[in-house]
Design a protein around this motif. Structure first.
Motif, PDB file in Angstrom:
ATOM      1  N   PRO A  76      37.147  51.735  52.946  1.00  0.00           N
ATOM      2  CA  PRO A  76      37.507  51.471  54.344  1.00  0.00           C
ATOM      3  C   PRO A  76      37.315  52.699  55.235  1.00  0.00           C
ATOM      4  O   PRO A  76      36.965  52.559  56.407  1.00  0.00           O
ATOM      5  CB  PRO A  76      38.991  51.088  54.254  1.00  0.00           C
ATOM      6  N   GLU A  77      37.535  53.895  54.678  1.00  0.00           N
ATOM      7  CA  GLU A  77      37.401  55.117  55.465  1.00  0.00           C
ATOM      8  C   GLU A  77      35.952  55.340  55.906  1.00  0.00           C
ATOM      9  O   GLU A  77      35.687  55.667  57.073  1.00  0.00           O
ATOM     10  CB  GLU A  77      37.892  56.328  54.663  1.00  0.00           C
ATOM     11  N   ASN A  78      35.012  55.138  54.995  1.00  0.00           N
ATOM     12  CA  ASN A  78      33.598  55.289  55.353  1.00  0.00           C
ATOM     13  C   ASN A  78      33.158  54.196  56.319  1.00  0.00           C
ATOM     14  O   ASN A  78      32.368  54.442  57.241  1.00  0.00           O
ATOM     15  CB  ASN A  78      32.721  55.263  54.096  1.00  0.00           C
ATOM     16  N   PHE A  79      33.668  52.994  56.108  1.00  0.00           N
ATOM     17  CA  PHE A  79      33.353  51.885  57.007  1.00  0.00           C
ATOM     18  C   PHE A  79      33.875  52.191  58.412  1.00  0.00           C
ATOM     19  O   PHE A  79      33.213  51.884  59.417  1.00  0.00           O
ATOM     20  CB  PHE A  79      33.958  50.590  56.471  1.00  0.00           C
ATOM     21  N   TYR A  80      35.035  52.819  58.491  1.00  0.00           N
ATOM     22  CA  TYR A  80      35.616  53.147  59.790  1.00  0.00           C
ATOM     23  C   TYR A  80      34.716  54.124  60.558  1.00  0.00           C
ATOM     24  O   TYR A  80      34.503  53.979  61.764  1.00  0.00           O
ATOM     25  CB  TYR A  80      37.019  53.734  59.616  1.00  0.00           C
ATOM     26  N   GLU A  81      34.188  55.125  59.848  1.00  0.00           N
ATOM     27  CA  GLU A  81      33.254  56.064  60.483  1.00  0.00           C
ATOM     28  C   GLU A  81      32.030  55.323  61.013  1.00  0.00           C
ATOM     29  O   GLU A  81      31.531  55.619  62.107  1.00  0.00           O
ATOM     30  CB  GLU A  81      32.824  57.140  59.487  1.00  0.00           C
ATOM     31  N   HIS A  82      31.555  54.359  60.244  1.00  0.00           N
ATOM     32  CA  HIS A  82      30.416  53.540  60.644  1.00  0.00           C
ATOM     33  C   HIS A  82      30.739  52.769  61.924  1.00  0.00           C
ATOM     34  O   HIS A  82      29.929  52.724  62.860  1.00  0.00           O
ATOM     35  CB  HIS A  82      30.070  52.579  59.498  1.00  0.00           C
ATOM     36  N   LEU A  83      31.938  52.196  61.996  1.00  0.00           N
ATOM     37  CA  LEU A  83      32.353  51.427  63.174  1.00  0.00           C
ATOM     38  C   LEU A  83      32.516  52.318  64.392  1.00  0.00           C
ATOM     39  O   LEU A  83      32.143  51.942  65.512  1.00  0.00           O
ATOM     40  CB  LEU A  83      33.667  50.698  62.891  1.00  0.00           C
ATOM     41  N   GLU A  84      33.086  53.505  64.195  1.00  0.00           N
ATOM     42  CA  GLU A  84      33.308  54.425  65.322  1.00  0.00           C
ATOM     43  C   GLU A  84      32.001  54.809  65.999  1.00  0.00           C
ATOM     44  O   GLU A  84      31.969  55.032  67.222  1.00  0.00           O
ATOM     45  CB  GLU A  84      34.040  55.683  64.849  1.00  0.00           C
ATOM     46  N   SER A  85      30.928  54.885  65.232  1.00  0.00           N
ATOM     47  CA  SER A  85      29.636  55.267  65.806  1.00  0.00           C
ATOM     48  C   SER A  85      29.109  54.227  66.786  1.00  0.00           C
ATOM     49  O   SER A  85      28.198  54.502  67.564  1.00  0.00           O
ATOM     50  CB  SER A  85      28.605  55.482  64.692  1.00  0.00           C
ATOM     51  N   MET A  86      29.715  53.018  66.775  1.00  0.00           N
ATOM     52  CA  MET A  86      29.291  51.942  67.673  1.00  0.00           C
ATOM     53  C   MET A  86      30.002  51.995  69.024  1.00  0.00           C
ATOM     54  O   MET A  86      29.693  51.210  69.923  1.00  0.00           O
ATOM     55  CB  MET A  86      29.551  50.578  67.014  1.00  0.00           C
ATOM     56  N   GLY A  87      30.982  52.878  69.166  1.00  0.00           N
ATOM     57  CA  GLY A  87      31.686  53.011  70.432  1.00  0.00           C
ATOM     58  C   GLY A  87      32.603  51.852  70.761  1.00  0.00           C
ATOM     59  O   GLY A  87      32.801  51.519  71.931  1.00  0.00           O
ATOM     60  N   LEU A  88      33.204  51.256  69.743  1.00  0.00           N
ATOM     61  CA  LEU A  88      34.068  50.094  69.945  1.00  0.00           C
ATOM     62  C   LEU A  88      35.436  50.491  70.483  1.00  0.00           C
ATOM     63  O   LEU A  88      35.931  51.590  70.225  1.00  0.00           O
ATOM     64  CB  LEU A  88      34.251  49.345  68.614  1.00  0.00           C
ATOM     65  N   HIS A  89      36.061  49.584  71.226  1.00  0.00           N
ATOM     66  CA  HIS A  89      37.432  49.798  71.711  1.00  0.00           C
ATOM     67  C   HIS A  89      38.378  49.880  70.526  1.00  0.00           C
ATOM     68  O   HIS A  89      38.142  49.283  69.470  1.00  0.00           O
ATOM     69  CB  HIS A  89      37.836  48.633  72.623  1.00  0.00           C
ATOM     70  N   LYS A  90      39.489  50.615  70.687  1.00  0.00           N
ATOM     71  CA  LYS A  90      40.436  50.794  69.586  1.00  0.00           C
ATOM     72  C   LYS A  90      40.986  49.463  69.069  1.00  0.00           C
ATOM     73  O   LYS A  90      41.198  49.294  67.866  1.00  0.00           O
ATOM     74  CB  LYS A  90      41.596  51.692  70.024  1.00  0.00           C
ATOM     75  N   PHE A  91      41.238  48.511  69.958  1.00  0.00           N
ATOM     76  CA  PHE A  91      41.753  47.214  69.516  1.00  0.00           C
ATOM     77  C   PHE A  91      40.722  46.501  68.638  1.00  0.00           C
ATOM     78  O   PHE A  91      41.075  45.886  67.627  1.00  0.00           O
ATOM     79  CB  PHE A  91      42.115  46.344  70.721  1.00  0.00           C
ATOM     80  N   THR A  92      39.453  46.588  69.032  1.00  0.00           N
ATOM     81  CA  THR A  92      38.372  45.990  68.235  1.00  0.00           C
ATOM     82  C   THR A  92      38.273  46.681  66.881  1.00  0.00           C
ATOM     83  O   THR A  92      38.134  46.029  65.835  1.00  0.00           O
ATOM     84  CB  THR A  92      37.035  46.109  68.978  1.00  0.00           C
TER      85      THR A  92
END
Length: 336
Positions: A76-92
């Motif tokens: 989940p930690e690596n996946f989170y880094e992947h998601l953050e690179s997309m510039g998503l809102h914190k709620f998303t």
């Protein structure tokens, strides 16, 4: 992974009022991530205070669905880094992160708290929230739900009178949440009276950016003060350290379990009392919060208890506050 999105409107058992708004229902987004026959579930609610809608979250996820679905969930930690690179809102981010953590645990065949090496046999009791209403109505709500710990929402001209009246009907612990409605002077003046009435702490009495006022409160209040609106993301933990006795971490606000665990670690290093709070949400979000219980001093995870009808099963909270963790791994969530 395969992704599916489900929108629900959660009906509340009672009108829920805090210092800045009232509502009878709550829109929520459920994210479903599936792989190898297992499905993980995550949740994030709409919130006008933070300018987030279900449509905005769905749009962000749908725009990045190919990059999300093609990811191999190694952690989940690596996946989170992947998601953050997309510039998503914190709620998303929260909805996706909760789903990924639940899925990861299910694929591992273990509950998250076990994967994290924490012992679920000891944990704080959740409070039950009494929203703002007439004093008679607040008394009625309290009588309707006997509970060992109450969070009382305040921010009216009768705040002290409300607590004095509620105290006549229970010996339970009280926690006060003014949702930024007080001044420093009011807080310092109210604190000794509320302490005598069995109040444990005050949550976010002042506006989120009133640091000068919070300095006075931190120095002069006879009750501990816990940050909520002042502590949204990871960088806020250190900022809140000199001004509060503790922090209330909301998964939706900070972006999910992954950043919340880092906030807990940082808070411990700073000697802060640690609390995790909920929105008005289903057992999807509440079951994710429950995985953090062994790491906390306080918890506010009554969101699903405030609903007319839940949309999921997972962690069960009994009438005495005891938590029953499901046998299903991950966060233990199943949609009904």
């Amino acid at each position: 992974m395969q992704i599916a999105l489900k929108k629900y409107t959660l009906k509340l058992a009672h009108t829920f009022t805090i210092s800045r708004e009232s509502r009878d229902e709550q829109d929520t987004l459920i994210v479903c991530l599936s792989h190898d026959g297992k499905t993980g579930y995550g949740e994030a609610t709409s919130n006008p205070y933070y300018g987030i809608t279900i449509e905005k979250m769905m749009g962000e996820i749908e725009s990045n669905s190919a990059a999300i679905e093609s990811y191999e969930l190694d952690s989940p930690e690596n996946f989170y880094e992947h998601l953050e690179s997309m510039g998503l809102h914190k709620f998303t981010l929260c909805a996706l992160d909760l789903a990924a953590n639940d899925l990861f645990g299910k694929l591992q065949g273990k509950p998250l708290y076990e994967i994290w090496g924490t012992d679920s046999s000891r944990y704080p009791t959740t409070n039950y929230t009494i929203g703002i209403a007439s004093i008679d109505k607040m008394v009625e709500k309290l009588k309707e739900k006997p509970w060992p710990v109450y969070k009382i929402k305040l921010g009216t001209k009768e705040d002290v009178a409300i607590v004095q009246e509620l105290r006549k009907y229970t010996d339970a612990i009280f926690r006060i949440d003014a949702n930024t409605a007080w001044t420093a002077e009011e807080t310092i003046k109210n604190a000794p009276i509320l302490k005598e009435l069995g109040v444990e702490f005050l949550e976010q009495p002042l506006k989120a950016d009133d640091w000068e006022g919070m300095k006075l409160v931190r120095e002069q209040s006879v009750l501990p003060v816990i940050a909520d609106e002042s502590c949204i993301v990871e960088s806020d933990v250190e900022k809140c350290g000199p001004y509060f006795h503790g922090i209330n971490i909301k998964l939706t606000k900070c972006g999910g379990l992954t950043p919340a665990r880092r906030m807990i670690k940082k808070g411990r290093e700073l000697g802060l009392q640690l609390m995790v709070g909920c929105m008005t949400e289903s057992s999807v979000g509440i079951s994710a919060i429950a995985q953090l219980l062994p790491q906390l001093d306080y918890v506010d995870m009554d969101g699903a208890m405030l609903l007319k009808e839940d949309i999921a099963s997972g962690v069960t909270i009994l009438e005495n506050g005891e938590v029953i963790f499901p046998k299903l791994p991950g966060s233990g969530i199943q949609l009904l």
